[in-house]
Design a protein around this motif. Structure first.
Motif, PDB file in Angstrom:
ATOM      1  N   GLY A 167       5.598  21.387   4.956  1.00 10.35           N
ATOM      2  CA  GLY A 167       7.257  22.483   5.973  1.00 10.35           C
ATOM      3  C   GLY A 167       6.156  23.944   5.480  1.00 10.35           C
ATOM      4  O   GLY A 167       6.759  25.002   6.406  1.00 10.35           O
ATOM      5  N   LYS A 168       5.520  24.285   5.391  1.00  7.34           N
ATOM      6  CA  LYS A 168       4.468  25.965   4.989  1.00  7.34           C
ATOM      7  C   LYS A 168       4.764  26.327   6.390  1.00  7.34           C
ATOM      8  O   LYS A 168       4.886  27.651   6.805  1.00  7.34           O
ATOM      9  N   THR A 169       3.976  25.350   7.932  1.00 11.91           N
ATOM     10  CA  THR A 169       4.244  26.406   9.048  1.00 11.91           C
ATOM     11  C   THR A 169       5.035  26.643   9.545  1.00 11.91           C
ATOM     12  O   THR A 169       5.377  27.666   9.983  1.00 11.91           O
ATOM     13  N   THR A 170       6.445  25.792   9.391  1.00  7.21           N
ATOM     14  CA  THR A 170       8.508  26.090   9.924  1.00  7.21           C
ATOM     15  C   THR A 170       7.525  27.120   9.152  1.00  7.21           C
ATOM     16  O   THR A 170       8.626  28.334   9.921  1.00  7.21           O
ATOM     17  N   SER A 171       8.158  26.896   7.839  1.00 10.26           N
ATOM     18  CA  SER A 171       8.659  28.139   7.050  1.00 10.26           C
ATOM     19  C   SER A 171       8.175  29.820   6.989  1.00 10.26           C
ATOM     20  O   SER A 171       8.045  31.000   6.978  1.00 10.26           O
ATOM     21  N   ALA A 172       6.503  29.877   8.061  1.00 13.04           N
ATOM     22  CA  ALA A 172       5.990  31.443   8.249  1.00 13.04           C
ATOM     23  C   ALA A 172       6.328  31.256   9.045  1.00 13.04           C
ATOM     24  O   ALA A 172       6.782  32.836   9.314  1.00 13.04           O
ATOM     25  N   LYS A 173       6.817  30.686  10.043  1.00 16.63           N
ATOM     26  CA  LYS A 173       7.249  31.419  11.216  1.00 16.63           C
ATOM     27  C   LYS A 173       8.835  31.878  11.634  1.00 16.63           C
ATOM     28  O   LYS A 173       9.069  32.534  11.710  1.00 16.63           O
ATOM     29  N   ARG A 174       9.789  30.542  10.131  1.00  7.97           N
ATOM     30  CA  ARG A 174      10.859  31.422   9.986  1.00  7.97           C
ATOM     31  C   ARG A 174      11.391  32.511   9.124  1.00  7.97           C
ATOM     32  O   ARG A 174      12.233  33.252   9.664  1.00  7.97           O
ATOM     33  N   LEU A 175       9.962  32.571   8.302  1.00  7.59           N
ATOM     34  CA  LEU A 175      10.175  33.772   7.001  1.00  7.59           C
ATOM     35  C   LEU A 175       9.993  35.385   8.028  1.00  7.59           C
ATOM     36  O   LEU A 175      10.659  36.375   8.054  1.00  7.59           O
ATOM     37  N   ALA A 176       8.864  34.597   9.362  1.00 11.90           N
ATOM     38  CA  ALA A 176       8.757  36.165  10.266  1.00 11.90           C
ATOM     39  C   ALA A 176      10.270  36.549  10.914  1.00 11.90           C
ATOM     40  O   ALA A 176      10.028  37.718  10.848  1.00 11.90           O
ATOM     41  N   LEU A 177      10.919  35.678  11.687  1.00 13.86           N
ATOM     42  CA  LEU A 177      12.246  35.494  12.349  1.00 13.86           C
ATOM     43  C   LEU A 177      13.284  36.688  11.416  1.00 13.86           C
ATOM     44  O   LEU A 177      13.334  37.722  11.783  1.00 13.86           O
TER      45      LEU A 177
END
Length: 551
Positions: free
Chosen positions: A297-307
């Motif tokens: 889940g690295k990709t989703t984590s990167a996007k949610r952290l960006a938010l």
């Protein structure tokens, strides 16, 4: 009647009524590792089972993953018997793997060194006696009563919602138990193990596929251990620690399931917010590096952290490591002469570090773009620079390896390790591995988004794992923080998608035994069908689809 078996490139003729152990005896005399089972026509067979067909036979020993699993179950059975013998009021809880060990706890608290020594001594006594593990098939309802009567309610709960009306239990000496998977023929096969005091419990050590002939040395991972313990506290909030308890909640209806989904997702959101707050506190941080194994889940984590970083006034800029591959002819090769695209030296480290240095100085750079069709690094025409309120987010398998960003001072970097660190178990002694959760995630995602069959994913998985062992796991303790992407409800969702895919794997394929194992595993879970209640930004959406993010 005779059966024709092909074993070690030799043809052996076996009379009807013979067991596999009868055939293996002579081979074992010259085989350096204990032979624990065999694979016959891609089906795993216990050695005490009678031969009923001709075909190909492969040996399973401690150098194989299946042998490792069988050996571990044998060690845990020995430990269970020793505990009941010496401390009958106590209870064993098997939690998770850490390093080369399997972390366990006891109901009566942290065991003393003397207690661990007593348990090991009693286990070795059982080894000396070479007692058989005898399989017995009983009705599901009888098994439920049997385990209720010996203070193993968690096992009774596991069987309650299982569709099959029969259960295989194992009897050894005066004890019986249930293990998900196959067992060794007898206690005499399980002669190498150790118990080592760790944290509030202890680790069980025994041979592994990497070190198949002895007990490996234990290396502790404090950050990983802390993350597992943190999730254990989350399970207390959710009031679910075993599959039996999860199934019980599912049967209560949609409202209970929806609440479970909401609380699970809220815990994830809270953790992302905490990580973002920590990055903000470290005022010098300009580069966030996110790494983790496949399907974590690295990709989703990167996007949610960006938010969450945007909520704090920052403007994240993503950079893809995939665009920094060297030209194909410069790619290093592995031991088989194939291109090793997972090697850190498959990246243009010099160019990558030069770009990071320029960005940190406020200079503008032009990002490269890698042409995967022709294997060439090209100019993208996309130019970027970072201002005071901007921060780079870099996701990739090498993010925790200091070699990747060796020219950048540590105070400018924040490293995050993401993995699906599964804490919920089937029952107190049958654990769910992080690897199985990730594999099921990947089977579902590969089919839905990449057009790969379950068989194709199973075929490539050993090489994926090999790359993780080499490029990711050795660096996990380098992380500033670990994020556990596991969701307590996810396997009840993934089950719906994964089961039909796994059923397509036939016994003509070498991977059949693994597909069969995963199907049996998923059979313990009741399905969750309230898919519309899963948020569009959930980690699980990266695998089942309909995510709000673009990948």
């Amino acid at each position: 009647m005779r059966y024709e078996l092909k074993l070690n490139d030799e043809i052996i003729y076996v009379e009807k009524g013979k067991r596999y152990i009868d055939v293996i005896k002579e081979i074992q005399k010259t085989h350096s590792l204990p032979i624990l089972a065999v694979k016959h026509n891609n089906n795993i067979k216990e050695l005490n089972k009678y031969i009923e067909d001709s075909g190909n036979v492969e040996i399973i020993d401690t150098s194989t993953l299946d042998g490792f699993r069988i050996y571990q179950r044998g060690v845990l059975y020995l430990l269970y018997m020793a505990l009941k013998d010496l401390y009958p009021e106590d209870k064993l809880y098997v939690h998770h793997s850490i390093g080369n060990g399997l972390y366990c706890e006891l109901r009566n608290g942290k065991p003393s060194q003397k207690k661990l020594e007593n348990l090991k001594k009693k286990m070795l006594e059982y080894v000396e006696r070479d007692l058989p593990f005898e399989k017995s098939t009983v009705s599901k309802f009888r098994a439920i009563k049997m385990f209720e009567n010996v203070d193993l309610q968690d096992k009774s709960d596991l069987f309650k919602y299982r569709k099959k009306d029969k259960v295989n239990i194992y009897i050894c000496d005066k004890y019986f138990n249930y293990f998900y998977g196959y067992m060794p023929p007898s206690t005499g096969y399980i002669c190498k193990f150790d118990l080592k005091d760790v944290d509030d419990g202890f680790v069980v050590l025994h041979p592994t596929p990497q070190v198949p002939d002895k007990v490996p040395e234990y290396k502790h991972y404090p950050k990983l251990s802390f993350t597992f313990n943190e999730y254990k506290e989350w399970l207390k909030i959710l009031e679910v620690s075993t599959v039996g308890e999860l199934n019980e909640l599912i049967t209560k209806g949609p409202n209970e399931v929806i609440e479970l989904i909401r609380v699970s997702e809220a815990l994830h959101e809270k953790k992302y917010a905490q990580i973002a707050d920590e990055i903000i506190k470290r005022k010098n941080v300009k580069i966030v590096l996110i790494a983790g194994p496949s399907s974590s889940g690295k990709t989703t984590s990167a996007k949610r952290l960006a938010l969450q970083l945007k909520v704090n006034g920052l403007k994240p800029i993503p950079i893809s490591l995939d665009d920094y591959f060297v030209d194909r002819e410069k790619t290093p090769k592995d031991e088989n002469g194939n291109y090793d695209f997972e090697s850190i030296y498959a990246l243009n480290l010099e160019l990558f570090n030069t770009h990071l240095q320029k960005l940190l100085k406020g200079e503008e750079i032009e990002l490269p773009k890698f042409d995967f069709v022709h294997g060439k690094s090209l100019k993208s025409g996309k130019k970027i620079k970072i201002d005071d309120n901007q921060i780079l987010i870099i996701e990739g398998i090498h993010g925790l390896n200091e070699i990747l960003t060796e020219s950048i001072p540590k105070e400018f970097k924040y490293k995050i390790y993401v993995s699906a660190l599964t804490q919920m178990n089937l029952d107190a002694m049958n654990r769910i591995t992080t690897t199985d959760t990730r594999l099921i995630r990947r089977i579902v995602r590969d089919f839905k988004f990449r057009g790969h069959s379950a068989l194709a994913t199973l075929k490539m998985w050993p090489n994926v794992r090999k790359g993780e062992d080499r490029n990711i796991f050795p660096y996990q303790e380098e992380a500033d923080v670990m994020f556990n992407s596991n969701l307590i409800y996810e396997l009840s969702v993934l089950k719906i998608f994964a089961e039909p895919l796994l059923l397509s794997v036939t016994n003509e394929n070498k991977e059949y035994s693994e597909a069969k194992r995963l199907l049996k595993f998923l059979d313990y879970f009741l399905p969750i069908t309230e898919l519309e209640e899963i948020p569009r930004k959930s980690i699980i959406r990266e695998f089942i689809g309909r995510s709000t993010f673009k990948y």
